[in-house]
Design an enzyme around this catalytic site. Sequence first.
Site, PDB file in Angstrom:
ATOM      1  NE  ARG A 335      -3.786  -1.942   0.031  1.00 32.03           N
ATOM      2  CZ  ARG A 335      -4.723  -2.356   0.875  1.00 32.03           C
ATOM      3  NH1 ARG A 335      -5.006  -1.679   1.948  1.00 32.03           N
ATOM      4  NH2 ARG A 335      -5.381  -3.453   0.628  1.00 32.03           N
ATOM      5  NE  ARG A 345       2.136   4.408   6.533  1.00 33.34           N
ATOM      6  CZ  ARG A 345       1.003   3.895   7.032  1.00 33.34           C
ATOM      7  NH1 ARG A 345       0.996   3.313   8.206  1.00 33.34           N
ATOM      8  NH2 ARG A 345      -0.129   3.971   6.340  1.00 33.34           N
ATOM      9  CG  ASP A 492      -7.006   1.594  11.063  1.00 29.55           C
ATOM     10  OD1 ASP A 492      -6.715   0.535  11.641  1.00 29.55           O
ATOM     11  OD2 ASP A 492      -6.581   1.905   9.934  1.00 29.55           O
ATOM     12  CD  GLU A 635     -11.292   4.974   9.088  1.00 28.02           C
ATOM     13  OE1 GLU A 635     -11.188   6.194   8.812  1.00 28.02           O
ATOM     14  OE2 GLU A 635     -10.341   4.176   8.981  1.00 28.02           O
ATOM     15  CG  HIS A 642     -12.096  -2.774   2.958  1.00 29.47           C
ATOM     16  ND1 HIS A 642     -10.738  -2.848   3.124  1.00 29.47           N
ATOM     17  CD2 HIS A 642     -12.555  -4.001   3.247  1.00 29.47           C
ATOM     18  CE1 HIS A 642     -10.405  -4.068   3.470  1.00 29.47           C
ATOM     19  NE2 HIS A 642     -11.482  -4.788   3.556  1.00 29.47           N
ATOM     20  N   GLY A 708      -8.139  -1.872  -0.015  1.00 29.89           N
ATOM     21  CA  GLY A 708      -8.661  -3.232   0.086  1.00 29.89           C
ATOM     22  C   GLY A 708     -10.046  -3.382  -0.522  1.00 29.89           C
TER      23      GLY A 708
HETATM   24  C1  GLC Z   1      -7.547   1.863   5.964  1.00 35.24           C
HETATM   25  C2  GLC Z   1      -6.554   0.850   6.488  1.00 35.24           C
HETATM   26  C3  GLC Z   1      -7.225  -0.456   6.813  1.00 35.24           C
HETATM   27  C4  GLC Z   1      -8.433  -0.237   7.692  1.00 35.24           C
HETATM   28  C5  GLC Z   1      -9.372   0.778   7.100  1.00 35.24           C
HETATM   29  C6  GLC Z   1     -10.530   1.125   8.020  1.00 35.24           C
HETATM   30  O1  GLC Z   1      -7.997   1.481   4.702  1.00 35.24           O
HETATM   31  O2  GLC Z   1      -5.535   0.616   5.541  1.00 35.24           O
HETATM   32  O3  GLC Z   1      -6.322  -1.313   7.470  1.00 35.24           O
HETATM   33  O4  GLC Z   1      -9.069  -1.479   7.883  1.00 35.24           O
HETATM   34  O5  GLC Z   1      -8.662   1.964   6.828  1.00 35.24           O
HETATM   35  O6  GLC Z   1     -10.130   1.797   9.149  1.00 35.24           O
END
Ligand code: GLC
Length: 797
Positions: A335, A345, A492, A635, A642, A708
């Site tokens: 990534r 990173r 996260d 989030e 995803h 993802g």
């Molecule tokens: C980002 C992170 C992933 C996480 C997602 C939701 O895409 O790379 O690991 O699951 O955020 O927080």
Amino acid sequence: MRYGYFDDQAREYVTDRVDVPVSFTNYLGTQRMGAVVSHNAGGYCWLDSPQYHRITRFRPNGVPMDWPGHYVYLRDDADGDYWSLSWQPVGKPLDEAKYACRHGLSYSVYQCDYKGISASQTLFIPREDGGDDPVEVFDVRIKNTSDAVRRLSVYGYVEFSFHHIDMDNQNFQMSLYAAGSHYRNGAVLCELHYEENSWQFFAGDFEPDGFDGVRESFIGAYHTERDPEGVRKGALSSSTELGGNPCGALQKKLTLKPGEEARVLFYLGTGDDKAAQKTRQRYDKAGADRAFEQLRAWWDGKLGRMQVKTPHENMNRSLNIWNLYQSEINVLFSRFSSFIEVGGRTGLGYRDTAQDAMCIPHAEPEMCEKRLRQLLNGQTGMGYGLHLFDPAWFEKKAGQSFNSPTVVPTPDKAGMIHGLKDTCADDALWLVPAVIENVRESGDIGFFDQVIPFADEGEGTVWEHLKRSLDFSCRQVGAHGVTKGLRADWNDCLNLGGGESAMVAFLLVWALRHFLDAARFLGRLDDAAVYQKKMDDMIDVCRKVLWDGKWWLRGFTADGRAIGSQLAREGKVHMECNTWAVISGTATREQGLSCMNAVDEYLYTPFGLMLNAPSFTTVDDGIGFVSRVYPGVKENGAIFSHPNPWAWAAECVLGRGGRAMKFYNALLPENQNDQMEIRQAEPYSYCQFIMGKDHTAFGRARHPFMTGSSGWAYFAATRSMLGVRPEFDHLTVDPCIPAEWDGFEVKRMWRGAEYLISVRNPDHVEKGVRELRVDGRVADRVPAFDGGVHTVEAVMG
Ligand code: GLC
């Protein structure tokens, strides 16, 4: 409004309106060398690691955006006018110059028509047999379409980097004296003096008429890549220096008669002038053609592993080309190389990599298996995974060759093994389905018995690794008996102060189901009995404490507050818990229908499903960082891409193919090609998130390519919606499609055999197969054949 169109025949996205407000991205390279490039040839390349071995420099998050890049300039030597083959950096007025960019699979073509000169620049990185002398080829073609003889200069230009990203961004009292430029045998060389044998070259397939190895000499102190001195003046200054900022600039003069065409190749590679010489021979014009054809053939092979023909044109386009391509790029490059993750990173995110490797083993078996081995090695003896780690830590040749007088701490293994405090509860759980899906694909059951070390100490078979990850989760339960979220679960930002996570509980149930399937197939019945009990117990607990009447709770905070309940004002309904309750088989059918109805009612938007709603507006660290994120962003109530495919998969468990397709269509990038004023992101790749309803920029997509969402979209669309799934000893064909579809076809390779699957839907149902024929004979399942071509006909009803 749109900026381009899909050319399916060529498998390209053509940006014919190049003044896009964001970068449309592409990736070059399929092995050690990689590059990320924009539709304007901005971007950078690296060898192995974008953090430690950056080849070309990038000025991230800058204005103009995504400069510099891998540029080619043309100059009309009759009048001094000059332009670039990509619209940027020169930026000629678009009503005078016609530009287009074609992003293909691991190559990009920049086309320009200006002043009677039609030219193109193709960038690609050939696949190397031994993988040991990687090079990026700039294949430039220039045609005189005017009536006059034209005297032109063509220039290739790159800005070298100091390899280590930190060197590029700090401590210039050192870095400016660590690298230098040379000119030998027609190649500009950049040498990282502190590193042994560390050279880059920029060369052409011609004897140059001019060169520069010092950035300031080519560009000029008061100019930029838009108007470099060397191009403006029409003569380069033969600069080299031990120190400073190295660049590679080469000039070739051409005279073209009317209608005449010239072809010029530039090479950006690793190695010294001898490597440049070898490259010139290997990739002369015929060699470059051969390498380009090989690259296309390599992609043909990959895409050919599964091709679909459905009544849905954009779904075909996505599954047959772009969705698979994006998923492959994620597996190949992890990534940390994009215009967003700019290379600071390195290594692998545990959960992200496990999911990437789970989703496309049919197309990328070696790389998926390599990733799984790395992850197994990044698992601790206690069973949890190292959230972010560099596989190099565990490789025999650990440690980078980079030798610097600035103190760079040597990695100390003990310091790298984080404890529970930093453990994300879902990380190693993904390993279980990921390993098992790979074995279902390959049929290599011996993989379970291979011995792989743990990150801290000891070693175990892969089977033992899987048990440790399940055992770890089964032990980590909170006051309600539900699995703890620890530092975070998949989300996260929803940290629950370390409370209990429904998402992890359901994921554990799903992982256990995969494990039980494997245990029974392998005849490991003692394990099957033990883990069946663990699964039943966890399902009981979940049904007792997590069902909230209409949908599922998201979890409990450390102080016992229920999150995601009907009583909540903010964060009432969440995607993760409701989709996973269904996918894992924890929800009863009634509960499943009810909770997925809530997902539709509260979370659906025409751009995809929001992660939660309403967004959090009150800071509450007991819930987590999510309450500090802007409403509608990432989030906190954005359309986080995803988990969207989780909803498609959940609807397919429930048999609602129409609903699954409604959700699929909302997120599908290809569906938004005509809404670029809203989407503002490339229409051929899933983005990490799209602004949610609670944001003023509702519908704007952000962070393309490295996400993802891609693997999961492919996984859910092919395995749940089209329903073609490899099992240990047979292939399941169990579609869940919109009732109006008459059927569809899938061509899939599996373990050396080819399956020509055709599904008919005469009764216009959404799920259920009433008749199955294999090679013309009625069958109750599709066996794993040793080879050959086999027809599979499924009639729904
Ligand atoms: C980002 C992170 C992933 C996480 C997602 C939701 O895409 O790379 O690991 O699951 O955020 O927080």
